[in-house]
Design an enzyme around this catalytic site. Structure first.
Site, PDB file in Angstrom:
ATOM      1  N   SER A 167       0.836  -1.196   0.000  1.00 30.08           N
ATOM      2  CA  SER A 167       0.000   0.000   0.000  1.00 30.08           C
ATOM      3  C   SER A 167       0.875   1.253   0.000  1.00 30.08           C
ATOM      4  CB  SER A 167      -0.948  -0.037   1.209  1.00 30.08           C
ATOM      5  OG  SER A 167      -1.954   0.931   1.099  1.00 30.08           O
ATOM      6  N   GLU A 275      -1.830  -2.913  -8.043  1.00 28.72           N
ATOM      7  CA  GLU A 275      -3.040  -3.221  -7.283  1.00 28.72           C
ATOM      8  C   GLU A 275      -3.563  -1.926  -6.692  1.00 28.72           C
ATOM      9  OE1 GLU A 275      -3.554  -2.942  -3.768  1.00 28.72           O
ATOM     10  OE2 GLU A 275      -1.575  -2.082  -3.420  1.00 28.72           O
ATOM     11  N   HIS A 345      -4.980  -5.534  -1.475  1.00 25.15           N
ATOM     12  CA  HIS A 345      -5.653  -5.371  -0.185  1.00 25.15           C
ATOM     13  C   HIS A 345      -6.661  -6.502  -0.002  1.00 25.15           C
ATOM     14  CE1 HIS A 345      -3.784  -1.464  -0.677  1.00 25.15           C
ATOM     15  NE2 HIS A 345      -4.084  -1.172   0.573  1.00 25.15           N
TER      16      HIS A 345
END
Length: 374
Positions: A167, A275, A345
């Site tokens: 992230s 992602e 995630h």
């Protein structure tokens, strides 16, 4: 390789059952093959065997407890219960867990002010731990990139430390790669992955264990079923074999924010994985256009899309969806665009070496990224 091999390639091709770890020898036969792609897939392993010879019968990897340093370089930890569960889980697995003095610090939305979080990164690098694991993502690393002592981090990595996260951690990983060329690992965070209320995902946990013991060699997965090209009738993703390319990427929004800065790696002929979370497909497309117009996508040998989750389509999308973005992207670049990489995630995630040289092979819907022993 007769007998059981401790080295693993994670096969996540079958969502209806728990994926099993495959040895390099078994992985060669894990995907049905009856065409010339057979030789390419076998060559993939042979190429890496030439450079990463490993006698599994006399495995000298350290299977004992590992020293894991937990720190918070981004947003403040809000879920203290998950944090505590994560620590307890790692300890229950037999590891020595060292928690940074400011891991639970809070300054507005951040885990301490900028100086505090920079100091935490540098303490992690100096800790001598086997793994430096982030407590969570969120936001905060982009604003402190100029203050990170990259040479000190790279030196710690040279000595064997693995920096792991995802992230917001994408900013750190790509800045580190751009500044030093050092390899870090896209993988779990303490709270969201090890600190879940129930049992942590077994694939994530096993891949993390493979990292700790040095047994991970690569990951295989099954892409989404897609219709052939409407005009040519060719498959959406052709059978390919990329012998040697640099793997890089991470969170799409964070990566796009690095364009035009000295913290975006200049990777030519790479394999870019992406992602994201909480981004509607049109926002995903907009972020991809940033990479497209900056010339980043045209320089890659392949683009691998991971998991894009937690968005909501609305009536006025009128059929526009994530697949629309994938189709558009394929119309814009020559490189193949793969889908469904088990990373993002989500609970089930593999670990990926950001900056490492890897091989990529695709046959029908089955894909394999292989890096051998790092």
């Amino acid at each position: 390789m007769a007998g059981a091999s401790p080295s693993r390639l994670w096969n996540t091709s079958h969502p209806d059952r728990t994926p099993a770890p495959l040895s390099a020898a078994r992985q060669r036969h894990s995907i049905p093959r009856s065409r010339p792609a057979d030789r390419r897939l076998n060559a993939l392993h042979n190429d890496h065997d030439d450079h990463h010879h490993h006698d599994h019968a006399d495995c000298d990897h350290d299977h004992g407890p590992k020293h894991i340093y937990v720190y918070s370089p981004s947003s403040a930890v809000r879920d203290k219960a998950a944090f505590k569960r994560g620590i307890a889980r790692l300890k229950a697995l037999g590891h020595e867990v060292e928690v940074d003095v400011d891991a639970l610090a809070s300054h507005t939305r951040f885990a301490g002010d900028d100086a505090t979080r920079l100091a935490a990164i540098h303490r992690a690098a100096a800790s001598g731990a086997h793994v430096a694991l982030i407590s969570r993502g969120g936001y905060g690393l982009s604003r402190i990139l100029p203050g990170i002592r990259y040479k000190a981090v790279a030196k710690a990595i040279d000595k064997g430390m693995k920096f792991v996260g995802l992230s917001d951690f994408t900013a750190f990983q790509n800045a580190l790669l751009a500044q030093t060329g050092a390899v870090s690992w896209a993988g779990p965070a303490l709270g969201a992955d090890f600190g879940v209320a129930g049992e942590p995902d077994d694939i994530m946990e096993a891949c993390f264990d493979d990292l700790l013991t040095g047994h991970g060699e690569g990951t295989g997965w099954r892409m989404h079923r897609e219709k052939p090209h409407a005009t040519t009738g060719k498959p959406a993703v052709p059978d390919i074999y990329v012998k040697s390319a640099q793997l890089w990427g991470g969170n799409l929004a964070v990566l796009a924010s690095l364009v035009g800065t000295p913290y975006l790696p200049s990777v030519k002929g790479g394999i870019l994985f992406l992602e994201d979370v909480n981004e509607h497909p049109y926002r995903i497309e907009r972020l991809l256009t940033q990479l497209l117009h900056a010339g980043v996508l045209a320089q890659q040998k392949a683009v691998v899309l991971g998991q894009f989750t937690q968005f909501k389509l609305v009536p006025h999308d009128k059929g526009y969806k994530l697949q629309s973005v994938v189709d558009w992207l394929r119309s814009q670049i020559k490189a193949p665009v793969l889908t469904n990489l088990p990373f993002g995630h989500v609970e089930t995630k593999v670990l990926l070496p950001v900056g490492a040289t890897v091989s990529l092979s695709v046959e029908e819907r089955d894909a394999l990224i292989y890096w051998g022993h790092l």
